[in-house]
Design a protein around this motif. Structure first.
Motif, short mmCIF file in Angstrom:
data_model
loop_
_atom_site.label_atom_id
_atom_site.label_comp_id
_atom_site.label_asym_id
_atom_site.label_seq_id
_atom_site.Cartn_x
_atom_site.Cartn_y
_atom_site.Cartn_z
N ARG A 127 27.50 48.51 41.33
CA ARG A 127 27.10 48.49 42.79
C ARG A 127 28.10 47.49 43.70
N PRO A 142 24.59 48.18 54.73
CA PRO A 142 23.51 47.47 54.87
C PRO A 142 24.00 45.76 54.43
N ILE A 156 15.38 45.20 50.40
CA ILE A 156 15.04 45.97 49.31
C ILE A 156 15.94 45.26 48.00
N LYS A 158 17.21 45.42 44.37
CA LYS A 158 17.59 46.55 43.59
C LYS A 158 18.15 46.03 42.35
N PHE A 203 16.94 46.39 54.48
CA PHE A 203 16.35 47.74 54.16
C PHE A 203 16.58 48.08 55.44
N ARG A 236 16.04 62.74 48.68
CA ARG A 236 15.34 62.42 47.50
C ARG A 236 13.85 62.19 47.87
N GLU A 238 10.89 59.95 46.31
CA GLU A 238 10.70 59.10 45.68
C GLU A 238 9.14 58.64 45.30
N GLU A 305 25.11 58.45 49.93
CA GLU A 305 23.69 58.32 50.24
C GLU A 305 23.46 57.47 51.74
N VAL A 307 21.39 56.52 55.46
CA VAL A 307 20.00 56.39 56.31
C VAL A 307 20.39 56.40 57.80
P1 AMP Z 1 19.80 53.38 45.03
O1 AMP Z 1 19.72 53.11 43.65
O2 AMP Z 1 20.83 52.45 45.95
O3 AMP Z 1 20.11 55.06 45.41
O4 AMP Z 1 18.47 53.39 45.91
C1 AMP Z 1 17.23 54.03 45.59
C2 AMP Z 1 16.55 54.41 46.72
O5 AMP Z 1 16.00 53.26 47.46
C3 AMP Z 1 17.12 55.26 48.00
O6 AMP Z 1 17.26 56.51 47.55
C4 AMP Z 1 16.43 54.62 49.06
O7 AMP Z 1 15.20 55.46 49.17
C5 AMP Z 1 15.97 53.47 48.66
N1 AMP Z 1 17.09 52.49 49.41
C6 AMP Z 1 18.09 51.94 48.73
N2 AMP Z 1 18.77 51.21 49.31
C7 AMP Z 1 18.28 51.01 50.80
C8 AMP Z 1 18.62 50.58 51.96
N3 AMP Z 1 19.49 49.58 52.10
N4 AMP Z 1 17.59 50.82 53.07
C9 AMP Z 1 16.71 51.73 52.97
N5 AMP Z 1 16.46 52.36 51.90
C10 AMP Z 1 17.22 52.20 50.65
#
Ligand code: AMP
Length: 369
Positions: A127, A142, A156, A158, A203, A236, A238, A305, A307
């Motif tokens: 990451r 973000p 969010i 992760k 987010f 995707r 989810e 990926e 937004v």
């Molecule tokens: P990732 O593992 O980073 O691909 O995140 C998995 C999922 O979480 C993504 O496909 C989004 O739906 C959501 N996601 C991750 N990061 C963000 C973010 N900064 N803002 C909004 N949704 C997010």
């Protein structure tokens, strides 16, 4: 570490008329086999016994032969690699291949030629590195908070590794963060190390788009050698966040004590306003350009990926530096590839096509590592 020279040497000994395209039977394998067959290649699938039936069930996408393994890490064993080399295999990496075998194992122990630049797999698996890559590409990212006490907006949380969103949660305060993190640990969803290394990211509320790019070093683009192709876009699906509104007839999420989950379960087609396409294409270009100085450049398929906010700003939060499963929606091409190719062109087929051009122009070394 397996060097580029080593791989070039292997490829130079391959009989180019008898190349085999191979991959692990998961993720986007049917599409890869389907596309490779359309391009006239022999195909080989590596599968666990429970997957054999599926991969033998689609005549146009079933590999010509299957090699069974109990565990995908077996592909690292020298005897197994020997079998692949004997069949002039070019391996196509995908998300499950990277997840099951491990980017560093691939880099250090897998001496079978692979489509693309294997250096990219180490980048997409971290990451921290992905963030550096996105920033270097001058794409909006973000905000991130180093410590839960810094949280000042909806975030969010992760965890590391390509786990398809498992364990991710939303939070907006330190107190809530600590509570939810403890819950995840108690439930065994995440390990202590994962919790200590969690990423706390702003987010971004908007619509997600996952455009599928392909970089060809062999085609001529508008700016000279090399062409970025934008072949398709997906979104995707989810679980359970995608349809969480359905329980909201019974109360708010807080009242019901339901947390959204972001585990990937599938993909859906989507298109984006045509007026946004120039920027989406440009993002793909900038991500490719910055990859050159970071690790020698991405080759073949990749995905950024992103937004799109109500202000029509695009934020990128992740890069996949190989074929993504969202391309499975378009085995016969998409609303974008149709404007570029006269024949049905999936990303899987595009890989086969590039290899064919590489053979013809004697430039396979630019495509394989
Ligand atoms: P990732 O593992 O980073 O691909 O995140 C998995 C999922 O979480 C993504 O496909 C989004 O739906 C959501 N996601 C991750 N990061 C963000 C973010 N900064 N803002 C909004 N949704 C997010």
């Amino acid at each position: 570490m397996i060097s580029r020279e080593e791989i070039n040497k292997v490829v130079s000994k391959y009989d180019k008329k008898k190349l085999t395209i191979a991959t692990i039977c998961s993720h986007s394998a049917l599409q890869i086999f389907h596309g490779a067959k359309m391009e006239g290649f022999r195909t080989l699938g590596i599968c666990t016994p429970d997957r054999r039936e599926l991969y033998e069930s689609y005549p146009l996408a079933s590999p010509d032969s299957l090699l069974e393994v109990e565990n995908y890490k077996e592909v690292l064993e020298p005897e197994f690699q020997e079998k692949l080399l004997k069949q002039n295999v070019i391996m196509v990496p995908h998300g499950s291949f990277v997840e099951y075998v491990g980017a560093s194992n691939i880099h250090e122990k897998f001496s079978v030629p692979m489509f693309g630049n294997r250096e990219s797999l180490g980048w997409e698996s971290s990451r921290k590195k992905v963030r550096e890559w996105i920033k270097k590409s001058s794409v909006k990212v973000p905000r991130e908070f180093r410590h839960p006490s810094e949280i000042e907006t909806v975030c969010i949380v992760k965890f590391s590794g390509a786990k398809g969103g498992r364990g991710f949660f939303l939070t907006s305060s330190e107190k809530d963060y600590e509570k939810k993190m403890k819950m995840k640990l108690d439930e065994g969803v995440i390990t202590k190390t994962e919790s200590e290394n969690a990423t706390i990211q702003e987010f971004i509320n908007g619509v997600r788009y996952y455009p599928h790019y392909f970089y060809s070093p062999l085609m001529k683009g508008r700016d000279g050698n090399g062409r970025i192709e934008m072949l398709s876009i997906d979104r995707r699906m989810e679980s359970n966040v995608e349809e969480i509104y359905r329980v909201m007839a019974a109360g708010t999420l807080q009242e019901l004590n339901i947390n959204p989950s972001y585990v990937v379960t599938g993909n859906a087609p989507i298109t984006i306003r045509e007026s946004l396409l120039p920027e989406v294409l440009n993002i793909g270009k900038r991500v490719r350009e910055s990859s050159v100085s970071l690790f020698g450049g991405i080759v073949g398929p990749y995905c950024v990926e992103m937004v799109c906010t109500p202000e029509l700003e695009l934020y990128a939060f992740e890069i996949s530096a190989r074929i993504v499963a969202g391309t499975n929606l378009y085995p016969l091409g998409s609303f974008l590839s149709a404007y570029m190719f006269k024949e049905p062109m999936s990303t899987g087929r595009r890989i086969g096509r590039e290899i064919n051009i590489g053979i013809k122009e004697k430039k396979l070394d630019l495509l394989i590592y």
